[in-house]
Structure formats: structure tokens, C-alpha cells
Design a protein around this motif. Structure first.
Motif, mmCIF file in Angstrom:
data_model
loop_
_atom_site.group_PDB
_atom_site.id
_atom_site.type_symbol
_atom_site.label_atom_id
_atom_site.label_comp_id
_atom_site.label_asym_id
_atom_site.label_seq_id
_atom_site.Cartn_x
_atom_site.Cartn_y
_atom_site.Cartn_z
ATOM 1 N N UNK A 42 0.863 -1.182 0.000
ATOM 2 C CA UNK A 42 0.000 0.000 0.000
ATOM 3 C C UNK A 42 0.894 1.223 0.000
ATOM 4 N N UNK A 43 0.656 2.121 -0.943
ATOM 5 C CA UNK A 43 1.449 3.343 -1.045
ATOM 6 C C UNK A 43 0.554 4.556 -0.914
ATOM 7 N N UNK A 44 0.885 5.416 0.021
ATOM 8 C CA UNK A 44 0.233 6.720 0.075
ATOM 9 C C UNK A 44 1.051 7.638 -0.823
ATOM 10 N N UNK A 45 0.408 8.438 -1.640
ATOM 11 C CA UNK A 45 1.160 9.278 -2.570
ATOM 12 C C UNK A 45 2.000 10.319 -1.843
ATOM 13 N N UNK A 46 1.718 10.558 -0.581
ATOM 14 C CA UNK A 46 2.549 11.497 0.175
ATOM 15 C C UNK A 46 3.984 10.980 0.283
ATOM 16 N N UNK A 47 4.159 9.651 0.206
ATOM 17 C CA UNK A 47 5.510 9.083 0.237
ATOM 18 C C UNK A 47 6.306 9.469 -1.008
ATOM 19 N N UNK A 48 5.605 9.676 -2.100
ATOM 20 C CA UNK A 48 6.267 10.040 -3.347
ATOM 21 C C UNK A 48 6.440 11.545 -3.495
ATOM 22 N N UNK A 49 5.734 12.311 -2.703
ATOM 23 C CA UNK A 49 5.695 13.758 -2.862
ATOM 24 C C UNK A 49 7.074 14.400 -2.784
ATOM 25 N N UNK A 50 7.864 14.029 -1.791
ATOM 26 C CA UNK A 50 9.192 14.637 -1.639
ATOM 27 C C UNK A 50 10.066 14.343 -2.847
ATOM 28 N N UNK A 51 9.999 13.128 -3.372
ATOM 29 C CA UNK A 51 10.790 12.749 -4.538
ATOM 30 C C UNK A 51 10.368 13.510 -5.782
ATOM 31 N N UNK A 52 9.055 13.694 -5.966
ATOM 32 C CA UNK A 52 8.571 14.305 -7.201
ATOM 33 C C UNK A 52 8.705 15.820 -7.196
ATOM 34 N N UNK A 53 8.958 16.431 -6.053
ATOM 35 C CA UNK A 53 9.162 17.885 -6.023
ATOM 36 C C UNK A 53 10.417 18.271 -6.796
ATOM 37 N N UNK A 54 11.389 17.351 -6.829
ATOM 38 C CA UNK A 54 12.640 17.624 -7.531
ATOM 39 C C UNK A 54 12.500 17.411 -9.038
ATOM 40 N N UNK A 55 11.436 16.765 -9.478
ATOM 41 C CA UNK A 55 11.226 16.426 -10.880
ATOM 42 C C UNK A 55 10.371 17.505 -11.539
ATOM 43 N N UNK A 56 10.706 17.816 -12.769
ATOM 44 C CA UNK A 56 9.916 18.786 -13.523
ATOM 45 C C UNK A 56 8.686 18.101 -14.103
ATOM 46 N N UNK A 57 7.530 18.375 -13.536
ATOM 47 C CA UNK A 57 6.275 17.841 -14.034
ATOM 48 C C UNK A 57 5.460 18.976 -14.631
ATOM 49 N N UNK A 58 4.716 18.672 -15.679
ATOM 50 C CA UNK A 58 3.815 19.675 -16.237
ATOM 51 C C UNK A 58 2.690 19.912 -15.237
ATOM 52 N N UNK A 59 1.926 20.946 -15.469
ATOM 53 C CA UNK A 59 0.815 21.253 -14.569
ATOM 54 C C UNK A 59 -0.190 20.095 -14.538
ATOM 55 N N UNK A 60 -0.473 19.505 -15.707
ATOM 56 C CA UNK A 60 -1.415 18.387 -15.775
ATOM 57 C C UNK A 60 -0.868 17.157 -15.048
ATOM 58 N N UNK A 61 0.434 16.890 -15.204
ATOM 59 C CA UNK A 61 1.042 15.743 -14.529
ATOM 60 C C UNK A 61 1.018 15.930 -13.019
ATOM 61 N N UNK A 62 1.335 17.129 -12.558
ATOM 62 C CA UNK A 62 1.306 17.418 -11.120
ATOM 63 C C UNK A 62 -0.124 17.302 -10.593
ATOM 64 N N UNK A 63 -1.096 17.816 -11.357
ATOM 65 C CA UNK A 63 -2.499 17.726 -10.951
ATOM 66 C C UNK A 63 -2.926 16.260 -10.848
ATOM 67 N N UNK A 64 -2.475 15.443 -11.810
ATOM 68 C CA UNK A 64 -2.802 14.010 -11.786
ATOM 69 C C UNK A 64 -2.204 13.354 -10.550
ATOM 70 N N UNK A 65 -0.946 13.652 -10.257
ATOM 71 C CA UNK A 65 -0.290 13.067 -9.089
ATOM 72 C C UNK A 65 -0.985 13.494 -7.803
ATOM 73 N N UNK A 66 -1.376 14.756 -7.717
ATOM 74 C CA UNK A 66 -2.037 15.252 -6.508
ATOM 75 C C UNK A 66 -3.449 14.710 -6.347
ATOM 76 N N UNK A 67 -4.083 14.290 -7.449
ATOM 77 C CA UNK A 67 -5.434 13.731 -7.353
ATOM 78 C C UNK A 67 -5.419 12.290 -6.848
ATOM 79 N N UNK A 68 -4.260 11.628 -6.910
ATOM 80 C CA UNK A 68 -4.131 10.252 -6.424
ATOM 81 C C UNK A 68 -3.817 10.290 -4.930
ATOM 82 N N UNK A 69 -4.633 9.604 -4.148
ATOM 83 C CA UNK A 69 -4.453 9.594 -2.695
ATOM 84 C C UNK A 69 -3.749 8.338 -2.192
ATOM 85 N N UNK A 70 -4.018 7.196 -2.824
ATOM 86 C CA UNK A 70 -3.460 5.945 -2.335
ATOM 87 C C UNK A 70 -3.428 4.931 -3.471
#
Length: 182
Positions: A42-70
Motif C-alpha cells: 500500500x502506497x500513500x502518494x505522500x511518500x512520493x511527494x518529496x521525490x517528485x518535487x525535484x522532478x519537472x512535471x507539467x501542470x497536468x502531470x502534477x495535478x494528476x499526481x495530486x489527485x491520487x491519494x493511495x
């Protein structure tokens, strides 16, 4: 007074009839968490949040990642001793997924693997996505993505970015550790 009793009785009967005695996908995941034949993560997307802050994501990609909770992942690697159980579990999952609450988005397959992508919610704002894949030589995998108003086009862009290597999946690899499915 008789009308009130009739109304209350009808309401109680309707309530009892609406209760689903079948196994839900959530119950299936919970029941198989400690099962030795399964790998469960089971992965909470908050675990990935710190890693993905360093990655350049488009606005749509970031919105998609933030819409995923678990994300729930459950796999049953196929071994000689669990081949009969593989068929039973595959049938149980298909029964759950064929319930009216899930809509099929697509079916696909290649090299002996069959997969289906289903969702719950409406087509523009998905609340739950399910991917179920099975292979008679490797086993089965079930992925459940929970979120709020996930937009399919943004999820597709995020998957494309992951596929192209634009998103570092090291966080997931760290969490999975030494888990090997084949």
C-alpha cells in the motif's frame, strides 16, 4: 398508525435489500494482506511527494499526481503449489470487478497476459481506478488507485511521463525493496 408501520417496514426491507453481502474489492485487499501466497503493498502518494518535487512535471502531470491519494498493489506470483488457487482467486476478482459499480475503460493483452482497466465515478472525474492483469505462467496482479476527481487525460500524461523516464520511480523501488514478482 397502520400507514406509518407499513412505511417503516417497507423502508427497513429496502434497506436490508440494498446491503451487499458480496465481497468488495476493499475486503479482498484486506483479506489477502497477510496471505503468504500474495505480495501486498500500500502506497500513500505522500511518500512520493518529496521525490517528485525535484522532478519537472507539467501542470497536468502534477495535478494528476495530486489527485491520487493511495495505491494498493496485490500480486500472486504463480508457483507449482498454487496453480489451482490461482484460478480460484482470478475468478473471485473477476466476480468483484464485474459488479455494476465498476465500468470498463479498456481491455488489453499481449504475450499471454490479459488485463482490464476499470473505474468508478464518472468518465471525467474518476474516484477509483482498477487494473487487473493475469498470466497463466506468471500469476496475477491487482492495482487499485484511489483518488479525488482524477482526470483520465491527466493520468494518461503522468503515465506517459513515467514511461519515458521523466519521473523518478526510485521512491517506489525503495518501498518495494527486495520484492520480486517473477
Amino acid at each position: 398508525m397502520k400507514n406509518i408501520i407499513k412505511i417503516v417496514t417497507i423502508a427497513c426491507v429496502m434497506l436490508l435489500m440494498s446491503c451487499n453481502n458480496g465481497v468488495s474489492l476493499q475486503r479482498y485487499f484486506v483479506d489477502h494482506q497477510g496471505d503468504a501466497d500474495f505480495i501486498a503493498v500500500d502506497l500513500a502518494t505522500s511518500l512520493l511527494d518529496a521525490r517528485t518535487r525535484e522532478v519537472q512535471l507539467s501542470e497536468e502531470e502534477r495535478e494528476a499526481l495530486e489527485s491520487i491519494k493511495k495505491v494498493n498493489f496485490l500480486a500472486m506470483p504463480l508457483k507449482d503449489e498454487n496453480k489451482a488457487r490461482y484460478e480460484e482467486e482470478k475468478e473471485k476478482i473477476n466476480t468483484i470487478l464485474n459488479a455494476n459499480k465498476y465500468e470498463t475503460l479498456m481491455r488489453f493483452g499481449s504475450n499471454g497476459t490479459k488485463a482490464v482497466l476499470k473505474f468508478q465515478g464518472d468518465e471525467d472525474n474518476i474516484d477509483e481506478m482498477i487494473v487487473f492483469a493475469s498470466n497463466k505462467e506468471r500469476g496475477l496482479a491487482l492495482v487499485r488507485v484511489l483518488g479525488d476527481d482524477m482526470k483520465p487525460e491527466n493520468i494518461a500524461k503522468l503515465m506517459d511521463a513515467i514511461d519515458k523516464g521523466n519521473v523518478d520511480m526510485g521512491a517506489i523501488k525503495d518501498i518495494l525493496g527486495e520484492v520480486k514478482i517473477d
